[in-house]
Design an enzyme around this catalytic site. Structure first.
Site, short mmCIF file in Angstrom:
data_model
loop_
_atom_site.label_atom_id
_atom_site.label_comp_id
_atom_site.label_asym_id
_atom_site.label_seq_id
_atom_site.Cartn_x
_atom_site.Cartn_y
_atom_site.Cartn_z
N SER A 141 27.71 47.29 32.36
CA SER A 141 27.21 46.03 32.23
C SER A 141 25.82 46.13 31.59
O SER A 141 25.02 47.06 31.52
CB SER A 141 27.01 45.25 33.87
OG SER A 141 26.41 44.24 33.61
N TYR A 154 25.09 45.35 42.85
CA TYR A 154 26.04 45.28 41.56
C TYR A 154 25.12 46.17 40.61
O TYR A 154 25.62 46.90 40.07
CB TYR A 154 26.02 43.81 41.01
CG TYR A 154 26.63 43.43 39.70
CD1 TYR A 154 28.13 43.72 39.66
CD2 TYR A 154 26.21 43.36 38.55
CE1 TYR A 154 28.71 43.44 38.54
CE2 TYR A 154 26.82 43.26 37.16
CZ TYR A 154 28.23 43.26 37.31
OH TYR A 154 28.79 43.19 36.08
P1 NAD Z 1 36.87 38.59 36.42
O1 NAD Z 1 36.53 38.19 37.87
O2 NAD Z 1 37.61 37.55 35.42
O3 NAD Z 1 37.77 39.63 36.32
C1 NAD Z 1 37.84 40.91 37.43
C2 NAD Z 1 39.39 41.21 37.80
O4 NAD Z 1 39.06 42.39 38.81
C3 NAD Z 1 39.85 39.99 38.63
O5 NAD Z 1 41.04 39.75 38.16
C4 NAD Z 1 40.16 40.72 40.12
O6 NAD Z 1 41.14 40.13 40.74
C5 NAD Z 1 40.12 42.21 39.91
N1 NAD Z 1 39.68 42.94 40.99
C6 NAD Z 1 38.51 42.64 41.64
N2 NAD Z 1 38.38 43.41 42.59
C7 NAD Z 1 39.41 44.38 42.50
C8 NAD Z 1 39.82 45.58 43.21
N3 NAD Z 1 39.45 46.03 44.31
N4 NAD Z 1 40.87 46.22 42.50
C9 NAD Z 1 41.59 45.77 41.63
N5 NAD Z 1 41.24 44.57 40.93
C10 NAD Z 1 40.20 44.19 41.29
O7 NAD Z 1 35.77 39.21 35.79
P2 NAD Z 1 35.17 39.92 34.49
O8 NAD Z 1 33.92 39.29 34.11
O9 NAD Z 1 36.46 39.83 33.38
O10 NAD Z 1 35.15 41.45 34.95
C11 NAD Z 1 35.66 42.54 34.68
C12 NAD Z 1 34.52 43.57 34.43
O11 NAD Z 1 33.50 43.10 33.63
C13 NAD Z 1 33.65 43.82 35.91
O12 NAD Z 1 33.59 45.22 35.92
C14 NAD Z 1 32.50 43.16 35.76
O13 NAD Z 1 31.42 43.83 36.46
C15 NAD Z 1 32.32 43.50 34.30
N6 NAD Z 1 31.18 42.69 33.56
C16 NAD Z 1 31.23 41.11 33.61
C17 NAD Z 1 30.29 40.66 32.89
C18 NAD Z 1 30.54 38.94 32.81
O14 NAD Z 1 29.38 38.23 32.42
N7 NAD Z 1 31.62 38.46 33.05
C19 NAD Z 1 29.16 40.91 32.46
C20 NAD Z 1 28.91 42.30 32.39
C21 NAD Z 1 30.23 43.23 33.14
#
Ligand code: NAD
Length: 243
Positions: A141, A154
């Site tokens: 991230s 986080y």
């Molecule tokens: P999201 O919530 O759409 O997707 C996350 C997915 O992970 C969900 O489908 C959820 O059910 C699943 N999940 C949660 N806990 C879990 C577990 N213990 N085991 C298996 N699956 C699990 O959010 P996203 O933004 O697509 O997140 C994906 C990654 O991107 C994460 O690691 C997040 O930290 C990272 N990220 C997101 C952003 C943003 O702005 N959206 C920015 C930087 C990093």
């Protein structure tokens, strides 16, 4: 053109957001995809929508037995695993530092840091069994790259992933395994709050990113086009980390 024919890919957290976008891109490029998510319905939905062969596995990435199980399911379905996108993550509490609860901290670390560690270890065990190389991308991230006053658990978990990427790359390099990370900025998904997304207006590109834009970077790092890229953290953030 990135070609993933004859490749099997595991994507965690692929029920929605960035993981779902990666699963779609890899599948469209020919990969067999193992869709892993703690949310069974979401995992099934993604797997059903993919153009290529796919299975859905319900698993909590923070649990060792679940990680072993998703890998076993992948091998049973497709015979091998070549690519891993260790992506599942949660945002956790936004409380001020003095008010943070230890149990909440532990849960964020379990999903965001122990999960990728278990996934990385399982990937390397599988590469050893297969006697092949491979590629791993971890979703870090912008919170891995710079400080912020909120979402502290986080931020700590995402900084920890840099150690996993660099250590994994050093361990994997001599045996043909590359380990890299993407570091997304603000992307509208279930994880990013509306408050957070407002900050998209201040990044150099003056907008938030899309899951597809992150997935493109993941696919590049997993592909042979990145054959000499190892231990890299690729920011996909509209320039936010550099200002
Ligand atoms: P999201 O919530 O759409 O997707 C996350 C997915 O992970 C969900 O489908 C959820 O059910 C699943 N999940 C949660 N806990 C879990 C577990 N213990 N085991 C298996 N699956 C699990 O959010 P996203 O933004 O697509 O997140 C994906 C990654 O991107 C994460 O690691 C997040 O930290 C990272 N990220 C997101 C952003 C943003 O702005 N959206 C920015 C930087 C990093």
């Amino acid at each position: 053109m990135i070609d993933f024919r004859d490749r099997v890919a595991v994507v965690t957290g692929a029920g929605s957001g960035i993981g779902a976008a990666t699963a779609h891109l890899l599948s469209a490029a020919g990969a067999d995809v193992v869709v892993v998510d703690i949310d069974a319905c979401a995992a099934e939905r993604t797997a059903d929508d993919l153009p290529g062969r796919a299975i859905a596995v319900t698993a909590d990435v923070s649990r060792e037995e679940d990680v072993d199980r998703y890998l076993e399911a992948a091998v049973e379905a497709f015979g091998a695993v070549h690519l891993h996108h260790l992506n599942a993550g949660i945002a956790g509490p936004a409380d001020p530092l003095p008010d943070l609860d230890v149990a909440d901290f532990d849960r964020v670390l379990a999903v965001n840091l122990r999960g990728p560690f278990l996934g990385l270890r399982a990937a390397f065990r599988q590469y050893r069994r297969q006697d092949t190389g491979g590629a791993v991308v971890i979703t870090a991230s912008i919170a891995s790259l710079r400080g912020s006053h909120d979402l502290l658990p986080y931020q700590i978990s995402k900084h920890g992933l840099l150690g996993a990427v660099r250590g994994g790359a050093m361990y994997g390099g001599p045996i043909g395994v590359r380990v890299n990370a993407v570091a997304p900025g603000l992307v509208p998904t279930g994880l990013a709050s509306d408050d957070l997304l407002q900050r998209g207006r201040t990044v150099p590109q003056r907008r938030t990113g899309t899951p597809d834009e992150v997935a493109n970077a993941v696919a590049y790092l997993l592909s042979d086009a990145a054959s000499y890229v190892n231990g890299e953290v690729l920011a996909v953030d509209g320039g936010a980390a550099s200002v």
